[in-house]
Scaffold this motif. Structure first.
Motif, PDB file in Angstrom:
ATOM      1  N   UNK B 150       0.822  -1.200   0.000  1.00 15.66           N
ATOM      2  CA  UNK B 150       0.000   0.000   0.000  1.00 15.66           C
ATOM      3  C   UNK B 150       0.862   1.259   0.000  1.00 15.66           C
ATOM      4  N   UNK B 153       2.331   1.812  -3.331  1.00 16.83           N
ATOM      5  CA  UNK B 153       1.299   2.318  -4.235  1.00 16.83           C
ATOM      6  C   UNK B 153       1.162   3.825  -4.072  1.00 16.83           C
ATOM      7  N   UNK B 154       1.159   4.273  -2.822  1.00 17.47           N
ATOM      8  CA  UNK B 154       1.078   5.708  -2.529  1.00 17.47           C
ATOM      9  C   UNK B 154       2.267   6.426  -3.147  1.00 17.47           C
ATOM     10  N   UNK B 156       3.983   5.539  -5.722  1.00 18.65           N
ATOM     11  CA  UNK B 156       3.836   5.624  -7.180  1.00 18.65           C
ATOM     12  C   UNK B 156       2.960   6.801  -7.550  1.00 18.65           C
ATOM     13  N   UNK B 157       1.938   7.028  -6.748  1.00 20.87           N
ATOM     14  CA  UNK B 157       1.084   8.180  -6.981  1.00 20.87           C
ATOM     15  C   UNK B 157       1.861   9.476  -6.868  1.00 20.87           C
ATOM     16  N   UNK B 160       4.193  10.191  -9.793  1.00 19.49           N
ATOM     17  CA  UNK B 160       3.575  10.676 -11.027  1.00 19.49           C
ATOM     18  C   UNK B 160       2.963  12.054 -10.861  1.00 19.49           C
ATOM     19  N   UNK B 161       3.087  12.649  -9.681  1.00 15.42           N
ATOM     20  CA  UNK B 161       2.496  13.976  -9.525  1.00 15.42           C
ATOM     21  C   UNK B 161       3.415  15.005  -8.880  1.00 15.42           C
ATOM     22  N   UNK B 175       9.362   3.755 -13.958  1.00 17.47           N
ATOM     23  CA  UNK B 175       9.193   3.095 -12.666  1.00 17.47           C
ATOM     24  C   UNK B 175       9.646   1.635 -12.752  1.00 17.47           C
ATOM     25  N   UNK B 202       0.318  -3.266  -7.986  1.00 10.72           N
ATOM     26  CA  UNK B 202       1.216  -2.182  -8.351  1.00 10.72           C
ATOM     27  C   UNK B 202       1.360  -2.002  -9.858  1.00 10.72           C
TER      28      UNK B 202
END
Lengths: 243, 274
Positions: B150, B153-154, B156-157, B160-161, B175, B202
Motif C-alpha cells: 500500500x 502504491x502511494x 507511485x502516486x 507521477x504527480x 518506474x 502495483x
C-alpha cells in the motif's frame, strides 16, 4: 494560497474559511404563530441548550400556499427561544419579499427536501434555478494510486484503469470503472440521487450516492457473474445489482 | 547528462539503503561513474552499509550550504574507483535540505557522472520528496506484505504527480519494482503475498526479486554492499537486477521453492518468466 494569486499573502484583507458547523433549517409545516411558540418552547424544554444561539434558516417550502405571513412575529418567536433567525428559503416570491422587508434575507443553502429521494422538479420560485448542466465526461486512463483523488465536477467520470485502495473517485454524475475498483467511489456528490456507479467487481472500500453510503463491510457478496455491477439509490437505500 | 535514480518505498525497513548500495556498486562494476547520495538527514546509514563511516568529513548539507565543495565531501569507495558516496548529515535534520540546493548539487554531478543513485528516507515528507523530485528513474522497493504494498502504491502516486517531470509535463519517470525479502516457501504456504499478487496491485515493470537472505545482514556488518557477495542468492539477484536495468533480458531466479532432489532428477519444473 496558490502561487498564481495576484494578492501577496501579507496584503490580503480576508480569507475564506470552510466551516463545517451545521446550520439548522426550521421547516415550517403549518402557519400558526401560537402553536409555533408552544411547540418550540416544548422542544427547547427538552433540550435547553441545543438551540441557544443557533443560526436558523426558515424554510417555507411546505407553506408556500399561505398568504400574508407575519415574518416580524415569526422572528420574535424564534429570538425568544434563543435562536438566531438568519434568513428564509423556499418560499414563493410574495413570501420572499415580505421576509426581506422584515429583515430576513433570502438564503440559498443546502438542498430543499423535495430533491431528496424524489425526482428533481424544476423550481418556479425566485430561487437560483437549478437547471441541470448537461454533464460532460471526464476520462482517466492512468491508474489511480493510493492517496490520489479525482473529482469530475458537473460531469460523469470514466476510469479505464485500476483504482487502488486508499484512492478516491468523486463525481457529480455517474462513475464508471472498467479496471478493478478497490478504493472509494462517491457519485452524485452535489446531491444528484440519480447518479450511479458501474464497476466490474465488488472490491471497493466504500461506495456512496448523493451522500448515502455503504462500506466494504456492509456490502454483501454477489454470486459469480459476467458483466458489470451497478450501484444506485432507491428510497434512500443503496442498492447493488448485476446489470 | 547523469541519469538520476531514486530508490524509494514509502514504508521503512524494506531494503532501500541495501538496494541503493548494491545498485550503485553494480553500475560502477559495469564501468559507469556512479555516485550514491544519502538523503536521510539525521538518520544516516548509507555510510555504514558502504563501509565508509570512518572517512566522513563533510556531508550533503555542508555542500548545499556552500561550506564545502562537492569534491571535498565525496568519499571514494575502496572497492571500485568509479563509485563515490555523498553521506548525509547526522547532526542536522531534513529541514536543512532545500529544493534549489539539491538541484544545484545534482546538476554538478551531471557534469561528470553517468548515474546518481538517491537513497530516499522512508515516509512521504520532505526528505523523500526531495530525493524523488529530480529523478529520471525510480526503483520502488517493496516487501511482499500488505502495508508495504500500500505504501509503495502511494509512492507511485507521488512519483507521477510531485516530481519535476510531472510538473513540467515531460515524459514520466520510469518506474521499476524491486521486490525484496521474498520467500518462495512462505508464498507457497500462503503466508506471504506472491509475485502475481503484488503485480496485480502495483502493475509496474518488475526489475528484480531479491530473496530473504542472511547474506544481507552479513554484508551490512562488513560494510560491503551485498552485490559483492557473489556466492549469495541476494548478491546474485542484485546483479541480475542491475543487468535488467541496463536493458538485458534475464529470467527471474529465486522466485520458486527449490524442488526436492528427486523432482529435479525426474521432472523438469518450468521456470516462471515474468
Amino acid at each position: 494560497m496558490s502561487t498564481s494569486s495576484s494578492i501577496k499573502d501579507n496584503q490580503a484583507c480576508f480569507q475564506f474559511r470552510a466551516s463545517f458547523s451545521p446550520c439548522t433549517i426550521l421547516q415550517m409545516t403549518r402557519y400558526d404563530l401560537e402553536a409555533l411558540e408552544q411547540q418550540l418552547a416544548e422542544a427547547i424544554r427538552r433540550a435547553p441548550n441545543f438551540f441557544l444561539g443557533s443560526p436558523v434558516i426558515i424554510d417555507l417550502e411546505k407553506i408556500q400556499t399561505v398568504h400574508d405571513i407575519h415574518f416580524n412575529d415569526v422572528k420574535k418567536v424564534l429570538i425568544a427561544c434563543g435562536m438566531v433567525p438568519m434568513g428564509v428559503r423556499g418560499g414563493n416570491p410574495e413570501q420572499m419579499i415580505a421576509a426581506v422587508t422584515a429583515g430576513l434575507p433570502m438564503v440559498t443553502i443546502g438542498k430543499s427536501s423535495t430533491e431528496i429521494g424524489k425526482k428533481v422538479e424544476v423550481e418556479t420560485d425566485s430561487k437560483k434555478s437549478d437547471v441541470p448542466v448537461a454533464p460532460t465526461t471526464k476520462l482517466v486512463t492512468n491508474p489511480i494510486r493510493s492517496g490520489m483523488q479525482v473529482y469530475a465536477k458537473d460531469a460523469d467520470l470514466i476510469i479505464v484503469a485500476q483504482v487502488s485502495p486508499g484512492a478516491e473517485l468523486l463525481a457529480d454524475g455517474h462513475i464508471h470503472v472498467y479496471g478493478a475498483l478497490r478504493g472509494r467511489a462517491l457519485a452524485g456528490v452535489q446531491g444528484n440521487t440519480n447518479a450511479r456507479i458501474f464497476c466490474r467487481t465488488l472490491e471497493a472500500e466504500l461506495v456512496s450516492i448523493a451522500g448515502y453510503y455503504l462500506t466494504k463491510e456492509d456490502i454483501q457478496t454477489l454470486p459469480t457473474h459476467d458483466g458489470m455491477i451497478q450501484i444506485y439509490l432507491e428510497n434512500e437505500q443503496v442498492k447493488i445489482e448485476v446489470v | 547528462m547523469a541519469k538520476i535514480i531514486v530508490v524509494t518505498s514509502g514504508k521503512g525497513g524494506v531494503g532501500k539503503t541495501t538496494t541503493s548500495a548494491s545498485i550503485a556498486m553494480g553500475l560502477a562494476n559495469r564501468g559507469f561513474k556512479t555516485a550514491v547520495i544519502d538523503f536521510d538527514i539525521g538518520l544516516r546509514n548509507l555510510d555504514l552499509i558502504m563501509g565508509c563511516e570512518r572517512r566522513v568529513v563533510y556531508d550533503f548539507v555542508n555542500v548545499i550550504r556552500g561550506e564545502a565543495n562537492l569534491n571535498q565531501a565525496l568519499i571514494k569507495d575502496k572497492h571500485n574507483k568509479e563509485l563515490f558516496i555523498l553521506p548525509a548529515s547526522q547532526t542536522r535534520d531534513k529541514d536543512a535540505l532545500t529544493l534549489e540546493g539539491v538541484g544545484k548539487v545534482l546538476e554538478e554531478f551531471s557534469k561528470t557522472f553517468d548515474y546518481v543513485v538517491c537513497d530516499s528516507p522512508a515516509g512521504i515528507e520532505r526528505g523523500a520528496q526531495l530525493a524523488m523530485y529530480y529523478a529520471d528513474h525510480a526503483v520502488v522497493v517493496t516487501n511482499p506484505e500488505v502495508s508495504s504494498v500500500r505504501d509503495s502504491d502511494r509512492m507511485l502516486g507521488l512519483l507521477s504527480s510531485k516530481t519535476k517531470r510531472a510538473e513540467e509535463n515531460r515524459e514520466p519517470i520510469t518506474e521499476h519494482l524491486l521486490l525484496t525479502r521474498y520467500s518462495p516457501k512462505r508464498v507457497a504456504r500462503g503466508d506471504m503475498l506472491s509475485l502475481s499478487d503484488v503485480n496485480e496491485i502495483l502493475a509496474i515493470p518488475l526489475l528484480g526479486v531479491i530473496p530473504e537472505s542472511p547474506a544481507v545482514l552479513r554484508a551490512s556488518n562488513a560494510g560491503e554492499p551485498v552485490i559483492l557477495d557473489v556466492e549469495s542468492d541476494a548478491g546474485q539477484a542484485y546483479a541480475d537486477a542491475v543487468a535488467r536495468f541496463l536493458g538485458e533480458k534475464l529470467s527471474h531466479r529465486f522466485i520458486e521453492e527449490k524442488a526436492p532432489w528427486f523432482k529435479r532428477l525426474f521432472g523438469s519444473k518450468e521456470r516462471e518468466t515474468v
